[in-house]
Write a protein that holds these residues in place. Sequence first.
Motif, PDB file in Angstrom:
ATOM      1  N   THR A  62     117.092-133.486 -70.331  1.00 17.31           N
ATOM      2  CA  THR A  62     118.228-132.137 -69.158  1.00 17.31           C
ATOM      3  C   THR A  62     117.338-131.265 -70.503  1.00 17.31           C
ATOM      4  OG1 THR A  62     119.577-132.310 -71.347  1.00 17.31           O
ATOM      5  CG2 THR A  62     120.023-133.132 -69.291  1.00 17.31           C
ATOM      6  N   VAL A  65     117.599-124.584 -71.023  1.00 18.93           N
ATOM      7  CA  VAL A  65     117.561-123.176 -70.418  1.00 18.93           C
ATOM      8  C   VAL A  65     117.165-122.286 -70.315  1.00 18.93           C
ATOM      9  CG1 VAL A  65     116.493-121.188 -68.710  1.00 18.93           C
ATOM     10  CG2 VAL A  65     116.769-123.932 -67.927  1.00 18.93           C
ATOM     11  N   LYS A 127     124.027-133.903 -62.876  1.00 16.29           N
ATOM     12  CA  LYS A 127     123.490-131.902 -62.647  1.00 16.29           C
ATOM     13  C   LYS A 127     124.870-131.039 -61.957  1.00 16.29           C
ATOM     14  CE  LYS A 127     119.323-133.658 -60.475  1.00 16.29           C
ATOM     15  NZ  LYS A 127     118.460-133.394 -60.058  1.00 16.29           N
ATOM     16  N   SER A 138     118.199-127.552 -66.752  1.00 14.38           N
ATOM     17  CA  SER A 138     117.208-127.930 -66.064  1.00 14.38           C
ATOM     18  C   SER A 138     117.421-129.311 -66.144  1.00 14.38           C
ATOM     19  CB  SER A 138     115.957-127.253 -66.115  1.00 14.38           C
ATOM     20  OG  SER A 138     115.875-125.726 -65.730  1.00 14.38           O
ATOM     21  N   CYS A 139     117.201-130.163 -65.285  1.00 14.51           N
ATOM     22  CA  CYS A 139     117.337-131.762 -64.989  1.00 14.51           C
ATOM     23  C   CYS A 139     115.858-132.371 -64.408  1.00 14.51           C
ATOM     24  CB  CYS A 139     118.594-132.360 -64.563  1.00 14.51           C
ATOM     25  SG  CYS A 139     120.175-132.014 -64.963  1.00 14.51           S
ATOM     26  N   ILE A 160     111.408-131.509 -64.810  1.00 14.90           N
ATOM     27  CA  ILE A 160     111.066-129.960 -65.522  1.00 14.90           C
ATOM     28  C   ILE A 160     110.794-129.195 -65.434  1.00 14.90           C
ATOM     29  CG2 ILE A 160     112.419-129.400 -67.698  1.00 14.90           C
ATOM     30  CD1 ILE A 160     113.983-131.761 -68.182  1.00 14.90           C
ATOM     31  N   GLU A 163     111.200-127.295 -61.972  1.00  8.81           N
ATOM     32  CA  GLU A 163     112.447-127.037 -61.653  1.00  8.81           C
ATOM     33  C   GLU A 163     112.236-125.790 -62.594  1.00  8.81           C
ATOM     34  OE1 GLU A 163     116.949-127.626 -62.804  1.00  8.81           O
ATOM     35  OE2 GLU A 163     116.108-128.930 -61.634  1.00  8.81           O
ATOM     36  N   LYS A 164     111.688-125.728 -63.638  1.00 11.32           N
ATOM     37  CA  LYS A 164     111.921-123.481 -64.627  1.00 11.32           C
ATOM     38  C   LYS A 164     111.160-123.181 -63.897  1.00 11.32           C
ATOM     39  CE  LYS A 164     112.495-124.582 -69.041  1.00 11.32           C
ATOM     40  NZ  LYS A 164     112.147-124.591 -70.116  1.00 11.32           N
ATOM     41  N   SER A 167     112.876-121.523 -60.791  1.00  8.66           N
ATOM     42  CA  SER A 167     114.087-120.824 -61.229  1.00  8.66           C
ATOM     43  C   SER A 167     113.831-119.504 -61.524  1.00  8.66           C
ATOM     44  CB  SER A 167     114.685-121.248 -62.548  1.00  8.66           C
ATOM     45  OG  SER A 167     115.671-120.496 -62.930  1.00  8.66           O
TER      46      SER A 167
END
Length: 170
Positions: A62, A65, A127, A138-139, A160, A163-164, A167
């Motif tokens: 994890t 952010v 999540k 974020s995971c 991650i 995902e970031k 985002s």
Amino acid sequence: QRVLSYLEGRLATAIARYRLKEKYEFTKTHDIITRLWNRSSFWGWNTHWEEKGMTSLGILMTDVVGLHKINEEFGYARGNDSLSQVAKILEELFQGYRCFRYEDDTMLAFCPNISEPAFKTLVSLTKERLEELSFGVSCGMSWSENIDVSGLLKDAESVITIEKSTSIDV
């Protein structure tokens, strides 16, 4: 009476020393803010995984952010509280497994000998809980029967990163 007072003082001193030693031992292996195992404990524990008879391994990573931004705008107390909230969720959901504060804003749940479906269920529940927080987390996850800890960490970290990058809130 004087002997009793003397013994009380000695006992109080001994108890205080014992508590101080316990606290010192805890800080050598745990993160003070999150109370999770620290990074050096991770690497110490991780080096002996072969001896532990692992047949599979799941790693959830994890990342809080914008922790740096939280610290700048609201102070370190708010940032520390954010970290503690994530740690609490990991500890609750990954009971029986090891959770670590891996880097400043990164925590791990390290799950040896877990089936892939069970691991994915825990990740899904995590999540869901993390989405309820007032800040982003974020995971990244990785599971394998081929236990390559460094490779699994890289896989989770790359999830991650993706995902970031997708985002809107970063």
